[in-house]
Design a protein around this motif. Structure first.
Motif, PDB file in Angstrom:
ATOM      1  N   UNK A  92      12.440  56.918  19.169  1.00  0.00           N
ATOM      2  CA  UNK A  92      12.678  55.563  19.667  1.00  0.00           C
ATOM      3  C   UNK A  92      13.750  54.855  18.860  1.00  0.00           C
ATOM      4  N   UNK A  93      13.795  55.117  17.556  1.00  0.00           N
ATOM      5  CA  UNK A  93      14.781  54.489  16.682  1.00  0.00           C
ATOM      6  C   UNK A  93      15.682  55.568  16.100  1.00  0.00           C
ATOM      7  N   UNK A  94      16.854  55.163  15.658  1.00  0.00           N
ATOM      8  CA  UNK A  94      17.780  56.114  15.048  1.00  0.00           C
ATOM      9  C   UNK A  94      17.192  56.659  13.752  1.00  0.00           C
ATOM     10  N   UNK A  95      17.601  57.870  13.410  1.00  0.00           N
ATOM     11  CA  UNK A  95      17.109  58.547  12.206  1.00  0.00           C
ATOM     12  C   UNK A  95      18.278  59.207  11.496  1.00  0.00           C
ATOM     13  N   UNK A  96      18.086  59.471  10.211  1.00  0.00           N
ATOM     14  CA  UNK A  96      19.047  60.295   9.484  1.00  0.00           C
ATOM     15  C   UNK A  96      18.815  61.733   9.944  1.00  0.00           C
ATOM     16  N   UNK A  97      19.858  62.419  10.431  1.00  0.00           N
ATOM     17  CA  UNK A  97      19.681  63.791  10.902  1.00  0.00           C
ATOM     18  C   UNK A  97      19.301  64.756   9.768  1.00  0.00           C
ATOM     19  N   UNK A  98      18.670  65.854  10.170  1.00  0.00           N
ATOM     20  CA  UNK A  98      18.261  66.895   9.237  1.00  0.00           C
ATOM     21  C   UNK A  98      19.491  67.663   8.745  1.00  0.00           C
ATOM     22  N   UNK A  99      19.483  68.006   7.452  1.00  0.00           N
ATOM     23  CA  UNK A  99      20.485  68.911   6.880  1.00  0.00           C
ATOM     24  C   UNK A  99      21.887  68.347   6.782  1.00  0.00           C
ATOM     25  N   UNK A 100      22.864  69.222   6.977  1.00  0.00           N
ATOM     26  CA  UNK A 100      24.270  68.880   6.749  1.00  0.00           C
ATOM     27  C   UNK A 100      24.731  67.689   7.580  1.00  0.00           C
ATOM     28  N   UNK A 101      24.220  67.558   8.787  1.00  0.00           N
ATOM     29  CA  UNK A 101      24.615  66.439   9.650  1.00  0.00           C
ATOM     30  C   UNK A 101      24.225  65.093   9.025  1.00  0.00           C
ATOM     31  N   UNK A 102      23.145  65.094   8.253  1.00  0.00           N
ATOM     32  CA  UNK A 102      22.715  63.879   7.568  1.00  0.00           C
ATOM     33  C   UNK A 102      23.439  63.625   6.260  1.00  0.00           C
ATOM     34  N   UNK A 103      24.179  64.629   5.788  1.00  0.00           N
ATOM     35  CA  UNK A 103      25.031  64.491   4.617  1.00  0.00           C
ATOM     36  C   UNK A 103      24.309  64.044   3.359  1.00  0.00           C
ATOM     37  N   UNK A 104      25.011  63.248   2.589  1.00  0.00           N
ATOM     38  CA  UNK A 104      24.488  62.769   1.303  1.00  0.00           C
ATOM     39  C   UNK A 104      23.256  61.891   1.473  1.00  0.00           C
ATOM     40  N   UNK A 132       8.005  61.243   8.445  1.00  0.00           N
ATOM     41  CA  UNK A 132       8.955  60.926   7.376  1.00  0.00           C
ATOM     42  C   UNK A 132      10.328  60.610   7.917  1.00  0.00           C
ATOM     43  N   UNK A 133      10.747  61.359   8.927  1.00  0.00           N
ATOM     44  CA  UNK A 133      12.059  61.131   9.529  1.00  0.00           C
ATOM     45  C   UNK A 133      12.095  59.825  10.321  1.00  0.00           C
ATOM     46  N   UNK A 134      10.965  59.467  10.936  1.00  0.00           N
ATOM     47  CA  UNK A 134      10.920  58.283  11.790  1.00  0.00           C
ATOM     48  C   UNK A 134      11.200  56.997  11.027  1.00  0.00           C
ATOM     49  N   UNK A 135      10.961  57.012   9.738  1.00  0.00           N
ATOM     50  CA  UNK A 135      11.197  55.812   8.924  1.00  0.00           C
ATOM     51  C   UNK A 135      12.563  55.814   8.247  1.00  0.00           C
ATOM     52  N   UNK A 136      13.367  56.844   8.450  1.00  0.00           N
ATOM     53  CA  UNK A 136      14.599  57.015   7.672  1.00  0.00           C
ATOM     54  C   UNK A 136      15.652  55.950   7.920  1.00  0.00           C
ATOM     55  N   UNK A 137      15.520  55.160   8.964  1.00  0.00           N
ATOM     56  CA  UNK A 137      16.452  54.054   9.188  1.00  0.00           C
ATOM     57  C   UNK A 137      16.327  53.015   8.074  1.00  0.00           C
ATOM     58  N   UNK A 138      15.161  52.974   7.421  1.00  0.00           N
ATOM     59  CA  UNK A 138      14.920  52.098   6.269  1.00  0.00           C
ATOM     60  C   UNK A 138      14.431  53.015   5.137  1.00  0.00           C
ATOM     61  N   UNK A 139      15.367  53.613   4.372  1.00  0.00           N
ATOM     62  CA  UNK A 139      14.990  54.623   3.372  1.00  0.00           C
ATOM     63  C   UNK A 139      13.903  54.184   2.390  1.00  0.00           C
TER      64      UNK A 139
END
Length: 193
Positions: free
Chosen positions: A106-118, A134-141
């Motif tokens: 539903x919300x944007x996430x930091x992608x897994x692996x290289x696509x998510x970068x640093x 864990x990924x679902x909350x990644x918009x707010x680290x």
């Protein structure tokens, strides 16, 4: 009853209520409607001015879920709820991960692996697998860090969720019993995961 000691916007009360007592009413169409109405994004509705709705929603979900888990645990042990810490002065960082994008949630996430970068590497120590919660909350680290801090004592570290042979040390219940309890609670709570 939704009365309480503070004044919360009706949209905030509705989100908290749905998460805690009626998760079956959490649907993508409802979320998209609330987003389109921007019910939490301006000061008049109680949301922090200028904060994008999706990040505010992620933070609200995280705070609700974590506090609810702590309160239920305390009640189960016959203890008083842990008092909330005093608010700290300062403005939110409003940092939005630059790699966050549509990953099918539903919300944007930091992608897994290289696509998510640093950002992925900094948040998840370059793990190849992170459970969706864990990924679902990644918009707010910062909320991922809170979840990681709570998940170990409450259930198990996020690193081990996908390994059915892992048994957290010092537990009375074995892993199969833990998963049975977790599955039953999820079913009772109508969790769509």
């Amino acid at each position: 009853c939704h009365d309480g000691p503070g004044a919360l916007a009706p949209a905030v009360v509705d989100i908290v209520h749905r998460i805690v007592t009626d998760p079956g009413r959490l649907t993508r169409s409802w979320y998209e409607r609330v987003v389109s109405e921007r019910a939490l994004s301006d000061r008049s509705s109680g949301g922090p001015s200028g904060t994008p709705f999706d990040t505010y929603y992620v933070e609200l979900v995280s705070v609700t879920v974590i506090l609810h888990a702590l309160d239920v645990f305390a009640r189960a042990l016959g203890l008083e709820s842990v008092p909330l810490p005093a608010p700290e002065a300062g403005a939110p960082s409003k940092l939005r991960p630059r790699t966050a994008c549509d990953q099918g949630a539903w919300v944007h996430q930091i992608p897994v692996g290289a696509e998510g970068g640093e950002e992925w590497q900094a948040l998840y120590d370059d793990r190849a697998f992170v459970p969706q919660i864990g990924r679902a909350l990644s918009l707010v680290p910062a909320e991922v860090h809170m979840l990681q801090a709570l998940s170990g004592p409450h259930y198990m570290e996020l690193d081990h969720v996908s390994d059915p042979s892992y048994m957290p040390p010092g537990r009375t219940l074995d892993r199969m019993q833990m998963e049975l309890v977790a599955s039953r609670v999820s079913a009772i709570n109508e969790c769509f995961y």
